[in-house]
Design a protein around this motif. Structure first.
Motif: not given
Length: 304
Positions: A197-201, A241-245, A257-264
């Motif tokens: 997964v890719a994540v962004t603040p 916290r989102g990544v840990a969850a 395969g998703k690119i997700v925001t901290s809010y999502a």
């Protein structure tokens, strides 16, 4: 009560500060053993020349309820990455459950003002190496430990969910490259029962950003006078916290395969920032920034 990540082993790259530090701490809060890695130690600062260190992060992981293990590692030095791999493989059963690929260290190298052909080429190449080569070396060296058994998770930390124009050609290339790395891994890892997964603040209220605005975490709202959009900023723990969850979710493969925001992530897992709010930076960008509205006329509370 058994914590959801008890017994799980994580490596966090670039964990001395920012998102890396917060993700490490929040993984620890759910019981993980976290290898806190990076170049900045108490004895020797990296070229970023900031006071944060991997030792301090490891102490915060321990205080949160996990096990923090600080290991200095320059992710441009293959020998140091292999040494880290050997340390991880000698821990517990020798496998790795979570890899947070967060190396950056590029802030002093980014030129947002000059045309690319007028920039210092060697500085631009160094930025690219810091931002992309480090990630490639990390996954190439550490993934054999992660795919040794099903259930592994790779999280690539980037900036933004789509290609755009930040004003810096190389910065954009690096951040887009990290997203593409996650998507490429997402094609290969499911065969081994793993997820990428890719994540962004959003507007990150990092240690460096607080210094930029001349405020502290306690007085951060004073920075809004300099930039009204700072009212929508978030701490790195919002993403952490989102990544840990996500890491603790038995169904985490649905994010592959998703690119997700901290809010999502916060919406999906019902987590909030340290102040109890849930800043919706993507909505603010769409409804305020992109629409050209005067942010001082907008009710910020409707977006937090």
């Amino acid at each position: 009560m058994t914590l959801p990540l008890a017994g799980k082993v994580a490596v966090v790259t670039g964990a001395a500060r920012g998102c890396g530090r917060a993700i490490a701490v929040e993984l620890g809060a759910l019981g993980a053993h976290v290898f806190v890695t990076g170049r900045s130690t108490r004895a020797n600062r990296s070229e970023m020349d900031r006071p944060e260190s991997i030792e301090e992060t490891a102490e915060r992981v321990n205080a949160a309820g996990g096990t923090g293990i600080a290991v200095r590692c320059d992710y441009l030095d293959q020998r140091e990455i292999e040494a880290l791999r050997d340390v991880v493989s000698s821990h517990g059963d020798g496998t790795l459950d979570i890899l947070i690929d967060n190396v950056w260290g590029g802030d002093p190298l980014v030129d947002f003002d000059d045309p690319f052909w007028e920039q210092d080429l060697e500085q631009a190449v160094k930025l690219w190496r810091n931002g992309i080569e480090t990630h490639l070396r990390a996954v190439h060296t550490l993934l054999p430990l992660l795919v040794a058994r099903p259930g592994g998770l790779v999280v690539e930390v980037t900036d933004g969910v789509a290609d755009g124009n930040s004003g810096s050609l190389v910065y954009d290339q690096v951040k887009a490259g990290i997203r593409r790395l996650a998507l490429g891994l997402a094609e290969q890892l499911p065969e081994y029962g793993a997820t990428a997964v890719a994540v962004t603040p959003g507007f990150l209220r990092s240690e460096a950003m607080l210094d930029h605005f001349g405020v502290t975490e306690q007085t951060w709202r004073d920075g809004v006078a300099k930039d009204p959009h700072f009212a929508m900023s978030e701490t790195a723990h919002f993403l952490g916290r989102g990544v840990a969850a996500l890491a603790a979710d038995p169904q985490r493969a649905t994010w592959n395969g998703k690119i997700v925001t901290s809010y999502a992530l916060a919406e999906a897992y019902d987590v909030r920032d340290l102040d109890g709010t849930r800043p919706n930076w993507p909505r603010w960008m769409h409804e305020v920034v992109s629409a050209g509205l005067d942010p001082t006329t907008v009710d910020v509370t409707a977006y937090r």
